[in-house]
Design a protein around this motif. Structure first.
Motif, PDB file in Angstrom:
ATOM      1  N   ARG A 139       0.857  -1.188   0.000  1.00 34.04           N
ATOM      2  CA  ARG A 139       0.000   0.000   0.000  1.00 34.04           C
ATOM      3  C   ARG A 139       0.892   1.236   0.000  1.00 34.04           C
ATOM      4  O   ARG A 139       2.095   1.130   0.251  1.00 34.04           O
ATOM      5  N   LEU A 140       0.297   2.395  -0.228  1.00 32.89           N
ATOM      6  CA  LEU A 140       1.070   3.631  -0.184  1.00 32.89           C
ATOM      7  C   LEU A 140       1.718   3.823   1.187  1.00 32.89           C
ATOM      8  O   LEU A 140       2.818   4.361   1.290  1.00 32.89           O
ATOM      9  N   GLU A 141       1.064   3.360   2.242  1.00 32.23           N
ATOM     10  CA  GLU A 141       1.605   3.494   3.588  1.00 32.23           C
ATOM     11  C   GLU A 141       2.906   2.702   3.768  1.00 32.23           C
ATOM     12  O   GLU A 141       3.653   2.933   4.715  1.00 32.23           O
ATOM     13  N   ASP A 142       3.179   1.753   2.856  1.00 33.89           N
ATOM     14  CA  ASP A 142       4.394   0.948   2.914  1.00 33.89           C
ATOM     15  C   ASP A 142       5.576   1.592   2.187  1.00 33.89           C
ATOM     16  O   ASP A 142       6.703   1.087   2.264  1.00 33.89           O
ATOM     17  N   VAL A 143       5.339   2.688   1.483  1.00 35.73           N
ATOM     18  CA  VAL A 143       6.399   3.351   0.716  1.00 35.73           C
ATOM     19  C   VAL A 143       7.468   3.858   1.674  1.00 35.73           C
ATOM     20  O   VAL A 143       7.172   4.514   2.669  1.00 35.73           O
ATOM     21  N   THR A 144       8.722   3.521   1.370  1.00 34.69           N
ATOM     22  CA  THR A 144       9.838   3.942   2.204  1.00 34.69           C
ATOM     23  C   THR A 144      10.601   5.123   1.600  1.00 34.69           C
ATOM     24  O   THR A 144      11.315   5.821   2.301  1.00 34.69           O
ATOM     25  N   ARG A 145      10.452   5.328   0.296  1.00 36.29           N
ATOM     26  CA  ARG A 145      11.116   6.450  -0.375  1.00 36.29           C
ATOM     27  C   ARG A 145      10.248   6.915  -1.537  1.00 36.29           C
ATOM     28  O   ARG A 145       9.642   6.096  -2.231  1.00 36.29           O
ATOM     29  N   ILE A 146      10.197   8.222  -1.728  1.00 36.56           N
ATOM     30  CA  ILE A 146       9.443   8.792  -2.838  1.00 36.56           C
ATOM     31  C   ILE A 146      10.303   9.853  -3.507  1.00 36.56           C
ATOM     32  O   ILE A 146      11.009  10.611  -2.829  1.00 36.56           O
ATOM     33  N   VAL A 147      10.281   9.852  -4.834  1.00 33.56           N
ATOM     34  CA  VAL A 147      11.028  10.840  -5.608  1.00 33.56           C
ATOM     35  C   VAL A 147      10.025  11.619  -6.453  1.00 33.56           C
ATOM     36  O   VAL A 147       9.225  11.024  -7.185  1.00 33.56           O
ATOM     37  N   PHE A 148      10.065  12.927  -6.320  1.00 32.51           N
ATOM     38  CA  PHE A 148       9.231  13.814  -7.136  1.00 32.51           C
ATOM     39  C   PHE A 148      10.125  14.474  -8.169  1.00 32.51           C
ATOM     40  O   PHE A 148      11.176  15.029  -7.820  1.00 32.51           O
ATOM     41  N   LEU A 149       9.717  14.446  -9.414  1.00 33.28           N
ATOM     42  CA  LEU A 149      10.390  15.183 -10.475  1.00 33.28           C
ATOM     43  C   LEU A 149       9.449  16.299 -10.899  1.00 33.28           C
ATOM     44  O   LEU A 149       8.270  16.035 -11.187  1.00 33.28           O
ATOM     45  N   MET A 150       9.976  17.521 -10.919  1.00 31.76           N
ATOM     46  CA  MET A 150       9.140  18.671 -11.255  1.00 31.76           C
ATOM     47  C   MET A 150       9.970  19.693 -12.021  1.00 31.76           C
ATOM     48  O   MET A 150      11.177  19.809 -11.824  1.00 31.76           O
ATOM     49  N   ARG A 151       9.295  20.455 -12.884  1.00 32.50           N
ATOM     50  CA  ARG A 151       9.941  21.575 -13.574  1.00 32.50           C
ATOM     51  C   ARG A 151       9.910  22.824 -12.707  1.00 32.50           C
ATOM     52  O   ARG A 151      10.798  23.651 -12.764  1.00 32.50           O
ATOM     53  N   ASP A 152       8.846  22.975 -11.931  1.00 33.37           N
ATOM     54  CA  ASP A 152       8.617  24.178 -11.143  1.00 33.37           C
ATOM     55  C   ASP A 152       7.972  23.755  -9.826  1.00 33.37           C
ATOM     56  O   ASP A 152       6.979  23.038  -9.829  1.00 33.37           O
ATOM     57  N   THR A 153       8.515  24.216  -8.728  1.00 30.07           N
ATOM     58  CA  THR A 153       8.014  23.767  -7.421  1.00 30.07           C
ATOM     59  C   THR A 153       7.079  24.774  -6.754  1.00 30.07           C
ATOM     60  O   THR A 153       6.642  24.545  -5.631  1.00 30.07           O
ATOM     61  N   ASP A 154       6.764  25.861  -7.424  1.00 34.62           N
ATOM     62  CA  ASP A 154       5.952  26.910  -6.798  1.00 34.62           C
ATOM     63  C   ASP A 154       4.641  26.390  -6.211  1.00 34.62           C
ATOM     64  O   ASP A 154       4.252  26.780  -5.131  1.00 34.62           O
ATOM     65  N   GLY A 155       3.947  25.516  -6.889  1.00 37.95           N
ATOM     66  CA  GLY A 155       2.657  25.031  -6.412  1.00 37.95           C
ATOM     67  C   GLY A 155       2.729  23.764  -5.575  1.00 37.95           C
ATOM     68  O   GLY A 155       1.706  23.263  -5.112  1.00 37.95           O
ATOM     69  N   PHE A 156       3.931  23.246  -5.360  1.00 40.11           N
ATOM     70  CA  PHE A 156       4.073  21.967  -4.678  1.00 40.11           C
ATOM     71  C   PHE A 156       3.449  21.939  -3.284  1.00 40.11           C
ATOM     72  O   PHE A 156       2.834  20.933  -2.908  1.00 40.11           O
ATOM     73  N   PRO A 157       3.550  23.004  -2.479  1.00 36.48           N
ATOM     74  CA  PRO A 157       2.915  22.956  -1.149  1.00 36.48           C
ATOM     75  C   PRO A 157       1.409  22.670  -1.202  1.00 36.48           C
ATOM     76  O   PRO A 157       0.863  22.116  -0.248  1.00 36.48           O
TER      77      PRO A 157
END
Length: 107
Positions: free
Chosen positions: A46-64
């Motif tokens: 499940r998603l709760e089992d994820v131990t690492r996550i990588v986000f790739l983005m061009r622009d982080t302004d809206g990430f919050p």
């Protein structure tokens, strides 16, 4: 289940075949996580089992604006997180790509 890390890569919230305006960042993040959850479920995780996550983005302004969604998705799990800035994506309109990693030895 396996003892090896499970990697689910190239999760996006856009459809390269769709026409029209791409969904916004939060919608793309939600769809990418939904796709990841379905892929993990095939291996019994499940998603709760994820131990690492990588986000790739061009622009982080809206990430919050994605933070409430991420808190809901990962529950009490606090996966290690990496944010990589990229120059762009192959599919126009893509704002985020996600990679999920489950390390069964950490569960």
């Amino acid at each position: 289940m396996t003892d090896q890390e499970i990697h689910v890569r190239h999760l996006t919230g856009t459809d390269p075949q769709a026409e029209g305006k791409a969904p916004g960042l939060v919608e793309q993040c939600r769809e990418a996580l939904d796709r990841g959850a379905r892929a993990l479920a095939r291996d019994g995780y499940r998603l709760e089992d994820v131990t690492r996550i990588v986000f790739l983005m061009r622009d982080t302004d809206g990430f919050p604006s994605c933070f409430p969604l991420l808190r809901d998705a990962f529950g009490d799990g606090r996966p290690g997180t990496t944010l990589r800035l990229v120059p762009g994506f192959d599919t126009p309109g893509t704002q985020i790509e996600i990679e999920l990693v489950v390390d069964p030895s950490q569960l």
